[in-house]
Scaffold this active site. Structure first.
Site, PDB file in Angstrom:
ATOM      1  N   GLN B  74      12.739 -27.092 -32.777  1.00 29.01           N
ATOM      2  CA  GLN B  74      13.797 -26.234 -33.318  1.00 29.01           C
ATOM      3  C   GLN B  74      14.698 -25.714 -32.196  1.00 29.01           C
ATOM      4  O   GLN B  74      14.246 -25.540 -31.057  1.00 29.01           O
ATOM      5  CB  GLN B  74      13.173 -25.046 -34.054  1.00 29.01           C
ATOM      6  N   THR B  75      15.943 -25.460 -32.574  1.00 25.12           N
ATOM      7  CA  THR B  75      16.921 -25.016 -31.577  1.00 25.12           C
ATOM      8  C   THR B  75      16.405 -23.832 -30.773  1.00 25.12           C
ATOM      9  O   THR B  75      16.616 -23.750 -29.563  1.00 25.12           O
ATOM     10  CB  THR B  75      18.232 -24.582 -32.269  1.00 25.12           C
TER      11      THR B  75
END
Lengths: 933, 185
Positions: B74-75
């Site tokens: 995830q970012t």
């Protein structure tokens, strides 16, 4: 306690033997990043790290984060003990390091499929690592762990959910069913639970199969989840006690505390809940019995005498058990009862006498202080020879005990004697003798200070001149051979204040003069001041003689002594009484407050600090405050420990009392900052404690303070309504109040309303009335109040409202507000009620029945609160089985008239009748008080 | 003496599997990293949730001990990849071959990562994952999109894979083992 002294007392925190912080830090980074990981080495390092943290060291955020990431690499190793230490450390670092969410997945995996040994650690650490964005990912996991058959895992999940409440209340709320289920379930340790642990090893046969500890944890969580719903809480209590579901004594204790909380909020439930408390008095656990006793004692006013005897019986039994901690707790409770109701515990006197010889000194000290009170009560109205004898006996016992006990306990006993002497002034003689004997013995400064403090207080609060003289003479004797300069100075000061008023001032002058000859310069200079007070007050021969003495001081070798002598001589010559003797003091709280205010803003410096803004207190007022604080401390002593939120509440309350004037000052400056009130003159009086006009857990909570401006010709009443909006989905607009007075002399002037009140905000609405003045007699009034507002619903998460919807207006009736005589009166202390009562010229009397008041105790409180006056001569304490009582109240109204009220109370057939004699400087005041009843 | 000493040294490197080989699995979120990890370790498909943080497993593969770190994609988690770069022998970069929209982002993250000094000596294996799904790009197409040909001074390879079906994983790993063994000698 200062940090350094704390460290000294704690053998585990010798900083010398702690490993070096930076070395540990470096070594940790090196070892944790190594490949392959050396589990044993890492375990040792983690232990060192934890030891550093536990002994108070902390790492700055950046270093802590670095440590955290290197520790996270240890998840690659399967060693269970290492993993446990990893969890412990992460838990400690979670508060200081960033990005702790990086271990979330690894922990969740351990909870799902990891080893039983570290699963509970993992659950507890997870609750520290989660934040509001990640918490929902763990919901399933928590639910499963809550209902896990293993009590240790279940407990860990319960405690962790509890810790998650502040960050994710919504998620935890969804655990309600699982948690309730846990309370009723039966979980036992897996048979191999202890075999896994090397400490228990082979001796697993005698270990319990379960402790039911999870019940305690679950109960705590359920309570938090239901806290705001009184009904469901009540249901929980009754259902848990009906089938005796709770097996864990801590859980039962917790339950008792919840019962206590409910009862504090709503006393009418006592009928339903008292039998439950009573049933816990026969529990197999001491702690449960004690807790139950404690709660009943704190609610004693709701319980009749017959039922209360159960508590005494229970305590009597507990006083005899071999377990020291239990005996100690029991005697503390007995002591607590003795403060207000010494007669109730006469039955345990025999046990108490035995406990004087208890090997535990804390217990024996408490036994003595308690006995002091019960014996005092037995003899208060009749100085029977039996009572006198027992006091003698007790003092003898104390004297012999005094040699054996440490100074800390001596101080406790000295304090007990002071309290006793204030409450039961007839007993002072023997006690003074005891104290002065003690003063002559060797002792530290601390001990002597506490004796001197006690004697000083006795001088202030005793009304008997003879005993005052006795104390003063003993003090004179003491300073003849006193090694502590600070005590000598205090005594000299006191002698200067009190000595001149006695019948034989020359006796004291001689002792003081000896100081001038024998002591160091500090003592000499205070002796000079003390002597000059004698000169100015006594006058005549004394004055001339002292002038001669002071003239000799002009040749003293010390500057200060010479200066003071010169100054004093000048004052005495010109008869400048005011410059030598303080008749009033500034209120120090307010002075400090004002000075801080003044210094905070440099622009203030353009004008001078105005000392006149600080009110002066006369000695009389000062004494009233002091004794009031003392009595309050006496009563509050034990209540403070109850529960956290309750506690803060109570501390607030006691602060309020000590800072009454400060609070008044705050109101005054708050009100004067509002332009509409600028022409009203000085604020005469405010009611300080906010009065609740709604329940504390209503949608809107309204409290009110009354402010009176009586100095200008048209008197004003400002009602300050504090309104809190507790609804999360509503914004209130145009919030105002409709107040309907019964008395037509009150005319509404104007209202300052609130434009908008957001959720969880508190706002103030001022409603201003023109009010009648004292000459009008009909001061009293009842306001019928309704809250009015416009509802605007919140439509999104940012708290915005739908602009197109205009909302709807609504009204919300709240309770009535009364104008009471107490609003106009300050309590004042005076040591001699009878004298002052006889002096006041105007008298009014009346007889009333008090409907709804069922005991004399309640009647006393009723009148005390109604008039806001100070009960004198210990008349607020009454015997629990008496049928009549005389309450003596004294105060001063805001027009500076003294008011004394003597209330004769009689209890017949469950009803209380009261005959009031009101005396005052002013006829009007006496009349208006009668009018009010 | 000296001869014997150095001999054991070489001998140890060759035959002792004591030294663990550290491998990172990286890639955008939803590429299938966690699935690949557990497929390799347990040989079965597990249901996964987005990884908050990382998973780490140790497995024996052909007499070697592999220490495989699967870091969340995830970012919010990508910035922390770098905390785990040191001592890494190889990086397995997983790409969702069906996610054409984000392949540019994947490419950017890949090149950003390879610039890190700590990873200069690590081998790179790219899995063009999710080949079982319709519309998946081929390995060649993925390679082109990721600009793999630009990579100099690095052993790299791309393998088409399907973690669900278990295809391509062993081939990829075999290649990786060969490269690592070469480099360690």
């Amino acid at each position: 306690m200062s940090t350094s002294s704390y460290k000294k007392g704690d053998p585990y925190s010798h900083s010398a033997s702690l490993p070096d912080k930076m070395t540990v830090f470096q070594e940790c980074l090196q070892q944790f990043n190594a490949s392959p990981v050396n589990a044993k080495k890492c375990r040792q390092l983690l232990s060192q790290l934890l030891r550093l943290i536990y002994s108070g060291e902390s790492f700055p955020s950046q270093e802590s984060t670095t440590l955290f990431f290197s520790i996270s690499k240890l998840f690659q190793h399967k060693d269970v003990s290492l993993r446990q230490l990893v969890y412990l450390t992460i838990k400690e670092l979670s508060s200081t390091s960033q990005d702790i969410l990086m271990v979330t997945s690894s922990i969740m995996k351990d909870i799902q499929s990891g080893d039983l040994i570290y699963k509970p650690n993992a659950i507890r650490t997870l609750s520290k690592v989660l934040d509001p964005t990640t918490v929902s990912a763990s919901e399933r996991l928590f639910k499963n762990s809550l209902v896990d058959k293993n009590p240790i895992i279940s407990s860990a999940a319960l405690v962790s959910s509890y810790n998650l409440l502040p960050i994710a209340k919504d998620v935890v709320k969804r655990f309600t069913n699982e948690t309730s289920e846990t309370i009723d379930s039966y979980k036992k340790f897996p048979s191999d639970q202890f075999q896994l642990h090397e400490y228990y090893g082979s001796s697993t046969t005698n270990l319990p199969s379960t402790t039911f500890m999870y019940q305690y944890h679950a109960l705590g969580l359920v309570y938090e989840l239901r806290n705001h719903d009184k009904m469901s809480l009540k249901k929980l209590i009754t259902s848990l006690t009906d089938h005796q579901a709770l097996k864990n004594s801590l859980a039962v204790i917790q339950l008792i505390r919840f019962i206590h909380k409910i009862l504090i909020d709503d006393e009418s439930l006592i009928g339903q809940l008292f039998p439950i408390l009573l049933s816990f008095l026969k529990h197999k656990s001491d702690s449960v019995e004690l807790e139950s006793c404690k709660v009943i004692i704190s609610l004693q006013h709701l319980v009749n005498k017959y039922e209360f005897a159960n508590v005494i019986n229970c305590l009597q039994k507990l006083l005899n058990v071999p377990r020291t901690a239990t005996r100690f707790a029991a005697i503390r409770l007995v002591n607590k009862i003795s403060i207000k109701h010494p007669k109730e515990i006469l039955t345990v006197n025999e046990e108490l006498e035995n406990l004087i010889n208890d090997p535990n000194r804390s217990i024996s000290t408490l036994a003595i202080t308690t006995l002091l009170k019960t014996i005092g009560s037995g003899t208060i109205e009749s100085e029977s020879s039996i009572g006198g004898e027992s006091v003698d006996r007790l003092i003898n016992k104390m004297t012999s005990l005094m040699d054996e006990i440490t100074e800390d306990f001596k101080i406790v006993i000295i304090e007990a004697i002071e309290n006793l002497a204030i409450k039961f002034q007839s007993k002072h003689k023997k006690l003074v003798k005891f104290l002065t004997d003690l003063l002559r013995d060797d002792g530290s400064l601390e001990l002597k200070t506490s004796i001197i403090d006690t004697l000083f207080d006795l001088i202030k609060f005793l009304k008997n001149d003879e005993s005052k003289q006795l104390i003063l003479m003993n003090l004179c004797e003491f300073i003849e051979d006193c090694e502590y300069t600070e005590l000598s100075i205090r005594i000299l000061h006191l002698l200067g204040d009190e000595g001149p008023k006695t019948s034989n001032p020359s006796y004291y002058i001689r002792h003081i003069y000896n100081r001038l000859v024998l002591e160091n310069s500090i003592v000499r200079s205070s002796a000079v001041i003390s002597l000059s007070k004698f000169a100015i007050i006594c006058g005549g021969d004394v004055k001339t003689n002292i002038e001669i003495l002071l003239n000799r001081c002009l040749n003293d070798i010390d500057d200060e002594v010479r200066d003071r002598a010169t100054l004093s001589l000048k004052f005495i010559k010109n008869n400048e009484k005011r410059l030598i003797i303080n008749e009033s003091k500034f209120d120090l709280n307010i002075l400090e407050n004002k000075l801080i205010h003044y210094l905070n803003d440099e622009s203030n410096f353009e004008s001078k600090f105005d000392i006149n803004e600080v009110p002066l207190l006369t000695m009389e007022e000062l004494n009233s405050k002091e004794i009031e604080n003392k009595l309050n401390n006496l009563d509050k002593n034990d209540d403070v420990e109850i529960e956290s939120n309750h506690k803060s509440h109570q501390i607030e309350e006691s602060n309020e009392i000590s800072n009454e004037l400060l609070k008044q000052q705050e109101f005054s400056s708050e009100l004067s900052s509002i332009p509409e009130f600028s022409g009203y003159g000085k604020l005469s009086k405010s009611t300080l404690k906010p009065i609740y006009l709604t329940d504390k857990e209503n949608e809107f909570v309204v409290t009110v303070n009354k402010h009176y401006f009586m100095e200008s010709d048209d008197a004003k009443l400002v009602l300050q309504f504090n309104i809190t909006n507790t609804l999360n989905h509503l914004i209130l607009q145009n919030v105002s109040l409709i107040c309907q007075p019964d008395n037509s002399l009150y005319e509404e002037d104007f209202i300052l309303s609130i434009d908008e009140l957001k959720p969880q905000e508190t706002g103030i609405v001022y409603v201003v009335f023109n009010m009648p003045n004292i000459d009008d007699i009909e001061l009293f009034n009842n306001f019928n109040n309704t809250l009015s507002y416009v509802n605007r619903e919140i439509i999104d998460d940012n708290g915005n409202i739908d602009e197109s919807d205009e909302g709807w207006s609504d009204e919300y009736p709240i309770e009535d507000l009364e104008i009471l005589p107490g609003d106009f009166i300050h309590p004042i202390y005076n040591s001699n009620f009878t004298e002052i009562f006889d002096q006041l010229s105007f008298e009014q009397s009346t007889v009333v029945n008090l409907p709804g008041v069922k005991s004399l105790d309640n009647a006393v409180t009723h009148f005390k609160d109604l008039f806001n006056m100070m009960p004198l001569e210990g008349s607020q304490d009454l015997d629990s089985d008496a049928n009549s009582h005389i309450l003596k109240l004294f105060g001063k109204d805001i027009w500076n008239n003294k008011v004394a009220i003597q209330v004769r109370l009689a209890l017949t057939g469950g009803k209380v009748a009261a005959k009031l004699s009101i005396k005052s400087d002013s006829d009007n005041v006496a009349k208006f008080i009668v009018e009010s009843i | 003496m000296g001869q014997t000493f150095s001999f054991t040294n070489i001998f140890g490197k060759l035959f002792y599997t004591q030294k663990e080989i550290r491998i990172l699995i990286l890639g955008l979120d939803g590429a299938g990293k966690t699935t690949i990890l557990y497929r390799l370790q347990m040989g079965e498909v597990v249901t996964t949730k987005p990884t908050i943080g990382f998973n780490v497993e140790t497995l024996k593969y052909k007499n070697l001990t592999l220490n495989i770190w699967d870091l969340g994609g995830q970012t919010s988690i990508r910035p922390y990849w770098r905390c785990y770069y040191s001592n890494t022998a190889a990086v397995i970069f997983v790409v969702d071959s069906t996610d054409k929209d984000r392949i540019d982002i994947a490419s950017k993250e890949l090149h950003l990562m390879l610039k890190e000094e700590e990873l200069l000596d690590s081998a790179l294996l790219v899995f063009a994952n999710k080949q079982d799904q319709p519309g998946a790009l081929t390995a060649a197409e993925v390679s082109q999109a990721l600009n793999l040909t630009e990579l100099k001074d690095r052993s790299w390879s791309i393998v088409a894979s399907s973690a669900i079906k278990g295809e391509g994983l062993t081939e990829g790993l075999d290649w990786l083992m060969d490269v690592i063994k070469d480099e360690q000698l």
